[in-house]
Design a protein around this motif. Structure first.
Motif, PDB file in Angstrom:
ATOM      1  N   UNK A   1     155.090  70.441 -14.828  1.00 35.62           N
ATOM      2  CA  UNK A   1     154.457  70.983 -13.683  1.00 35.62           C
ATOM      3  C   UNK A   1     154.849  70.149 -12.163  1.00 35.62           C
ATOM      4  N   UNK A   2     155.580  70.866 -11.424  1.00 38.31           N
ATOM      5  CA  UNK A   2     155.942  70.005 -10.228  1.00 38.31           C
ATOM      6  C   UNK A   2     154.744  69.893  -9.166  1.00 38.31           C
ATOM      7  N   UNK A   3     154.111  70.868  -9.406  1.00 45.06           N
ATOM      8  CA  UNK A   3     152.790  71.106  -8.266  1.00 45.06           C
ATOM      9  C   UNK A   3     151.420  70.695  -9.186  1.00 45.06           C
ATOM     10  N   UNK A   4     150.631  69.727  -8.823  1.00 43.24           N
ATOM     11  CA  UNK A   4     149.336  69.618  -9.526  1.00 43.24           C
ATOM     12  C   UNK A   4     148.458  70.518  -9.255  1.00 43.24           C
ATOM     13  N   UNK A   5     147.449  70.552  -9.908  1.00 39.63           N
ATOM     14  CA  UNK A   5     146.271  71.733  -9.562  1.00 39.63           C
ATOM     15  C   UNK A   5     145.142  71.002  -8.684  1.00 39.63           C
ATOM     16  N   UNK A   6     144.688  71.423  -7.630  1.00 43.20           N
ATOM     17  CA  UNK A   6     143.619  70.829  -6.708  1.00 43.20           C
ATOM     18  C   UNK A   6     142.412  71.030  -7.723  1.00 43.20           C
ATOM     19  N   UNK A   7     141.638  69.695  -7.776  1.00 46.96           N
ATOM     20  CA  UNK A   7     140.527  69.489  -8.615  1.00 46.96           C
ATOM     21  C   UNK A   7     139.345  69.819  -7.821  1.00 46.96           C
ATOM     22  N   UNK A   8     139.402  69.924  -6.506  1.00 40.53           N
ATOM     23  CA  UNK A   8     138.114  70.080  -5.848  1.00 40.53           C
ATOM     24  C   UNK A   8     138.291  71.203  -4.680  1.00 40.53           C
ATOM     25  N   UNK A   9     137.660  71.814  -4.308  1.00 41.31           N
ATOM     26  CA  UNK A   9     137.826  72.914  -3.239  1.00 41.31           C
ATOM     27  C   UNK A   9     137.672  72.192  -1.901  1.00 41.31           C
TER      28      UNK A   9
ATOM     29  N   UNK B   1     148.056  73.115  -5.788  1.00 44.03           N
ATOM     30  CA  UNK B   1     147.901  74.511  -6.096  1.00 44.03           C
ATOM     31  C   UNK B   1     146.700  74.730  -6.370  1.00 44.03           C
ATOM     32  N   UNK B   2     146.077  75.714  -5.939  1.00 46.59           N
ATOM     33  CA  UNK B   2     144.630  76.278  -6.386  1.00 46.59           C
ATOM     34  C   UNK B   2     144.785  77.297  -7.023  1.00 46.59           C
ATOM     35  N   UNK B   3     145.754  78.271  -7.096  1.00 46.89           N
ATOM     36  CA  UNK B   3     146.015  79.490  -7.995  1.00 46.89           C
ATOM     37  C   UNK B   3     147.230  80.359  -7.475  1.00 46.89           C
ATOM     38  N   UNK B   4     147.811  80.863  -8.212  1.00 50.16           N
ATOM     39  CA  UNK B   4     149.022  81.864  -8.123  1.00 50.16           C
ATOM     40  C   UNK B   4     148.917  82.867  -9.163  1.00 50.16           C
ATOM     41  N   UNK B   5     149.249  84.145  -8.391  1.00 50.90           N
ATOM     42  CA  UNK B   5     149.370  85.355  -9.403  1.00 50.90           C
ATOM     43  C   UNK B   5     150.158  86.517  -8.773  1.00 50.90           C
ATOM     44  N   UNK B   6     150.618  87.340  -9.850  1.00 48.97           N
ATOM     45  CA  UNK B   6     151.189  88.512  -9.344  1.00 48.97           C
ATOM     46  C   UNK B   6     150.201  89.667  -9.190  1.00 48.97           C
ATOM     47  N   UNK B   7     150.316  90.007  -7.945  1.00 51.60           N
ATOM     48  CA  UNK B   7     149.421  91.309  -7.666  1.00 51.60           C
ATOM     49  C   UNK B   7     150.051  92.580  -8.199  1.00 51.60           C
ATOM     50  N   UNK B   8     148.997  93.647  -8.198  1.00 52.38           N
ATOM     51  CA  UNK B   8     149.416  94.937  -8.513  1.00 52.38           C
ATOM     52  C   UNK B   8     150.404  95.867  -7.439  1.00 52.38           C
ATOM     53  N   UNK B   9     151.136  96.606  -8.306  1.00 55.09           N
ATOM     54  CA  UNK B   9     152.132  97.200  -7.420  1.00 55.09           C
ATOM     55  C   UNK B   9     151.847  98.325  -6.797  1.00 55.09           C
TER      56      UNK B   9
ATOM     57  N   UNK C   1     146.130  73.939  -1.027  1.00 53.64           N
ATOM     58  CA  UNK C   1     145.388  73.098  -0.361  1.00 53.64           C
ATOM     59  C   UNK C   1     146.119  71.795  -0.024  1.00 53.64           C
ATOM     60  N   UNK C   2     146.022  71.579   1.138  1.00 49.40           N
ATOM     61  CA  UNK C   2     146.703  70.405   1.678  1.00 49.40           C
ATOM     62  C   UNK C   2     145.782  69.148   1.530  1.00 49.40           C
ATOM     63  N   UNK C   3     146.487  68.125   0.819  1.00 48.78           N
ATOM     64  CA  UNK C   3     145.842  66.800   0.535  1.00 48.78           C
ATOM     65  C   UNK C   3     147.030  65.561   0.681  1.00 48.78           C
ATOM     66  N   UNK C   4     146.747  64.809   1.696  1.00 44.73           N
ATOM     67  CA  UNK C   4     147.809  63.870   2.232  1.00 44.73           C
ATOM     68  C   UNK C   4     148.054  62.903   0.934  1.00 44.73           C
ATOM     69  N   UNK C   5     147.064  62.824   0.089  1.00 44.66           N
ATOM     70  CA  UNK C   5     147.377  61.848  -1.104  1.00 44.66           C
ATOM     71  C   UNK C   5     148.163  62.467  -1.981  1.00 44.66           C
TER      72      UNK C   5
END
Length: 282
Positions: A21-29, A232-240, A253-257
């Motif tokens: 994974x290039x992008x880590x998932x955000x662990x807190x909102x 990353x908080x989430x990614x999905x393909x939507x309905x056509x 989510x922006x996180x400077x760290x």
């Protein structure tokens, strides 16, 4: 045949669960450091504008980018202004129109024709709720098409010129759009190397967006690339909604760290030479 299969697998493997994974998932909102984007190539001749609006209202993104939008699409989606007070509209009849809507403050917005006089891109600065500014680039370069545009010269040049802008930006960067290239192509990888941006699909899946009507022939053409200070908080393909593309939704989510926790691909001397060559072509 076996060698071909092995070669193709090495290309697509980074986008499977076997890839890193290039992008880590955000662990807190953190709401005031977050934003979501819906990218939709609507297919200019598609008349199902209500279906498009329904996807927007159902998923409620902060930013909406509609591609292949002409004056009819502009008129029939104009009600979005009630929820999205900031907008940049480039309605064109050549299948390269763009409509950008944002709930978040959008400043320094401009339409730029980077390579071709009739192929626009939209550049602007989004302000998150905490005041953090984000540089946004919205693109839809021309694809290589036999008998019309047989080479990828213009597309590659536009992508690499934007890569330079992204690399030089002092702000966090997001590049979104229909880039008319698959995620695993050499050009896309070269763009990532030269820009320093990350692909959130790596290690997660293809998120194939085209062709919506042919289940066994689908490719990821609609992209969202981000700088290393986003998670990353989430990614999905939507309905056509009768387009030839599926919409793509991404929440960030922006996180400077994060810049200390994740890194992009490195360009070597050959990559830099090739990029300069592609940018110099007419």
């Amino acid at each position: 045949m076996t060698l071909n299969v092995i070669y193709l697998f090495t290309l697509i493997m980074p986008f499977t669960i076997l890839g890193k994974k290039q992008v880590l998932r955000a662990t807190k909102h953190i709401q005031d450091q977050s934003l979501s984007i819906m990218i939709a190539n609507v297919f200019q001749d598609n008349t199902n504008t209500k279906g498009c609006l329904n996807e927007v209202y159902t998923n409620n993104p902060d930013i909406v980018l509609l591609l292949e939008t002409n004056s009819r699409w502009d008129n029939e989606t104009a009600e979005l202004a009630a929820k999205y007070p900031f907008s940049v509209k480039v309605a064109l009849e050549n299948t390269y129109g763009m409509l950008l809507y944002s709930k978040l403050e959008l400043t320094d917005a401009k339409v730029d024709y980077i390579v071709e006089d009739d192929i626009p891109s939209i550049h602007g600065i989004i302000s998150l709720k905490n005041g953090q500014q984000v540089q946004l680039y919205c693109l839809h370069p021309t694809p290589p098409v036999p008998q019309e545009n047989p080479r990828s010269t213009e597309r590659d040049k536009e992508l690499l010129l934007v890569a330079d802008k992204a690399k030089a930006s002092k702000l966090p960067v997001i590049v979104v759009g229909d880039l008319n290239d698959v995620a695993w192509s050499y050009t896309t990888e070269l763009f990532l190397k030269m820009s320093g941006l990350l692909d959130p699909r790596r290690g997660r899946g293809f998120f194939n967006s085209f062709h919506a009507h042919y289940p066994i022939m689908r490719f990821p053409l609609d992209h969202a690339f981000i700088s290393t200070d986003f998670k990353l908080k989430g990614m999905k393909r939507l309905s056509n909604f009768d387009s030839d593309h599926f919409p793509i939704f991404i929440s960030l989510q922006y996180e400077a760290v994060a810049t200390q926790q994740q890194e992009g691909l490195e360009a070597d001397a050959d990559d830099i030479e090739l990029a300069e060559e592609k940018k110099s072509k007419e």
